[in-house]
Scaffold this active site. Structure first.
Site, PDB file in Angstrom:
ATOM      1  N   ASP A 334       0.764  -1.251  -0.290  1.00 34.82           N
ATOM      2  CA  ASP A 334      -0.439  -0.225   0.172  1.00 34.82           C
ATOM      3  C   ASP A 334       0.778   0.997   0.329  1.00 34.82           C
ATOM      4  O   ASP A 334       1.694   1.403   0.814  1.00 34.82           O
ATOM      5  CB  ASP A 334      -1.283  -0.438   1.024  1.00 34.82           C
ATOM      6  CG  ASP A 334      -2.034  -1.031   1.047  1.00 34.82           C
ATOM      7  OD1 ASP A 334      -2.682  -1.576   2.031  1.00 34.82           O
ATOM      8  OD2 ASP A 334      -2.572  -0.944  -0.048  1.00 34.82           O
ATOM      9  N   ASP A 475     -10.407  -6.076  -1.228  1.00 40.11           N
ATOM     10  CA  ASP A 475      -9.322  -5.546  -0.704  1.00 40.11           C
ATOM     11  C   ASP A 475      -9.980  -4.500   0.914  1.00 40.11           C
ATOM     12  O   ASP A 475     -10.798  -3.263   0.832  1.00 40.11           O
ATOM     13  CB  ASP A 475      -8.121  -3.737  -1.306  1.00 40.11           C
ATOM     14  CG  ASP A 475      -7.559  -3.732   0.432  1.00 40.11           C
ATOM     15  OD1 ASP A 475      -6.145  -3.003  -0.441  1.00 40.11           O
ATOM     16  OD2 ASP A 475      -7.306  -3.789   0.507  1.00 40.11           O
TER      17      ASP A 475
END
Ligand code: DX5
Ligand code: ZN
Length: 520
Positions: A334, A475
């Protein structure tokens, strides 16, 4: 991923293998007499076609079969096939057994219409009627983006419209059907009546080309009969596209062009006319349509992408080894700029250093206003995934081009409140879609309501548009409880964090095994 299309005619079988971007990789036509052992014949032909073209038959995920007859709603049984000796009814199940993939039957004219709708002259239209003028008349209908079979399954039997009382006998068991006067076999009979026994449709057109008035009149009668029937279809359904295909439609000067002109003049219109033209894919359209029938395909193996921001950062080397040893497929990285999302996370340089601790591909999730700038700072390897948020850029296509240039898989990420339709213009350049099931930026959040339904609608939309090959990644809060429902809805790549694999009190391996056990 390969999709198998088969088009079974009266005397021939056409087999085609397509890749994920709908390109036809290999095809072959077989002329057959005896179809009693059809399943084993098809299996051996498919295996031969694969090996001749160095394709792996295990990559085949589904098989669609076009047949000249009426098929049951579930696509598993032949109900009526007047023009060919009945196919052994076990075809579907026997082939599923042999090929180990879902097999669905479809009427060949519907397959042709579906193929033209997806990849031919009907692209961009909402309702396409495709009329195949061959030995008989086949009519396939796509209505508002879906194959239309009608409540009873018989929609499209235009060829059996009665046009002559006590007329010529038809294979459907009735008399005086349209196709007995306006298609191949019917025009053979007309030729025999006008020019004498033994003459056929081609002699009729040759005589007409030489100015034979009776031949010209007979063809003109056929044009008017068929033209009125097509006009009726247009007035009844108001499609935005009417296509002509099949061998007889190639008689353009004497037959199909005057036919199109007649229909344009006679159909009702309040201004706009339907697009009336020739089909583009020729005899391959049923193959394309059969191969890309909307159907469930053999599910691809679910994959796991471990969110490294949730791993034991203090022992990152060990964490990377644990992830790799657990059989996890990706490292989910991320990148957050504290602007597009209200958090600052994992700078590119740090991620580049993580490369030394693992050989796994990276699944890079860019949550930033300047994804191109971030890309320039990253080590990207072939096989990586790079996700860019639809919402983060004005020129998404430019970023896609940049990701492709780095030989990574292109993944478009959508926030929970972004409609799935926003993907429409970029699907043909997309390898994956990332559906956020939390608002991006932090781990440990709860699923956003409606996430399962959104995944389901996204899967349906991708399949409907022929993009079976685009997997859905999810996600956010991929917990032991949520993942089975996400998988059921159509997701197949799971970004796992504190909700499952990195849950406290268990090892990464235990968390991974538990998660995979829920997806058997
Ligand atoms: C969310 C992050 C992921 C993930 C974390 O923005 O991209 O790291 O949600 O996993 P959970 O939600 O299980 O803590
Ligand atoms: Zn993420």
């Amino acid at each position: 991923m390969l999709r198998l299309g088969i088009d079974i005619g009266g005397t021939k079988i056409n087999i085609g293998l397509f890749d994920k971007s709908h390109s036809l990789l290999a095809s072959k036509k077989y002329y057959i007499k005896d179809i009693t052992h059809l399943p084993s014949f098809i299996e051996s032909s498919v295996l031969a076609l694969c090996s001749e073209n160095s394709l792996n038959h295990r990559d085949i995920v589904s098989c669609g079969i076009g047949i000249p007859g009426t098929v049951s709603d579930d696509g598993k049984h032949v109900i009526k096939a007047p023009n060919i000796s009945i196919l052994n009814d076990g075809l579907c199940n026997q082939l599923e057994e042999l090929l180990k993939v879902p097999v669905r039957l479809v009427q060949d004219s519907r397959a042709a219409a579906w193929g033209e709708y997806l990849f031919g002259a009907g692209q961009g239209k909402s309702s396409v009627v495709c009329v195949t003028l061959g030995t008989g008349i086949g009519t396939g209908i796509v209505l508002d983006g879906k194959i239309y079979s009608g409540a009873l399954g018989y929609a499209g039997e235009l060829g059996h419209l009665p046009v002559h009382e006590n007329g010529r006998a038809c294979g459907c068991g009735k008399f005086g059907c349209l196709e007995k006067y306006c298609a191949g076999k019917g025009l053979d009979m007309t030729a025999a009546e006008i020019l004498g026994e033994g003459n056929s449709c081609s002699e009729l057109f040759s005589a007409a080309e030489e100015g034979n008035t009776r031949a010209l009149e007979a063809i003109d009668d056929a044009i008017k009969m068929l033209g009125n029937a097509l006009t009726a279809i247009i007035n009844l359904m108001s499609p935005d596209c009417l296509l002509l295909s099949g061998g007889l439609s190639e008689r353009r000067t004497l037959y199909s062009e005057p036919l199109m002109k007649y229909v344009r003049q006679s159909c009702y219109s309040a201004g706009k006319l339907p697009d009336i033209q020739f089909a583009q894919l020729g005899e391959l359209s049923p193959l394309y349509g059969a191969a890309f029938l909307p159907m469930e395909e053999k599910r691809r193996k679910p994959q796991i992408s471990a969110s490294i921001m949730c791993a034991d950062i203090l022992n990152i080397g060990q964490a990377l080894r644990d992830i790799e040893e657990s059989g996890i497929e990706y490292i989910h990285c991320d990148i957050m700029d504290n602007h597009f999302v209200p958090n600052l996370m994992l700078p590119p340089e740090l991620l580049n250093k993580f490369r030394d601790g693992t050989s796994l591909p990276f699944d890079i999730h860019i949550m930033a206003d300047d994804p191109e700038g971030i890309l320039d700072k990253l080590i990207i390897k072939k096989g990586d995934i790079v996700s860019v948020h639809y919402e983060s850029v004005a020129h998404l296509q430019r970023v896609i081009t940049k990701i492709k240039a780095r030989e990574a898989k292109v993944c478009i990420a959508l926030n929970p409140s972004t409609p799935i339709e926003m993907l429409t213009e970029v699907l043909n350049e997309t390898d994956m879609v990332l559906a956020m099931t939390v608002n991006p930026g932090f781990s440990g959040q709860a699923l956003v309501n409606g996430s399962f339904d959104k995944i389901k609608r996204l899967r349906a939309m991708l399949d409907q548009k022929g993009y079976h090959n685009i997997p859905i990644e999810v996600d956010g809060n991929c917990s032991f409880e949520n993942v089975p429902k996400m998988y059921e809805a159509g997701a197949e790549i799971f970004v796992v964090g504190t909700s499952s694999v990195f849950k406290k009190g268990q090892s990464v391996k235990e968390g991974t095994e538990k998660l995979l056990s829920l997806l058997q």
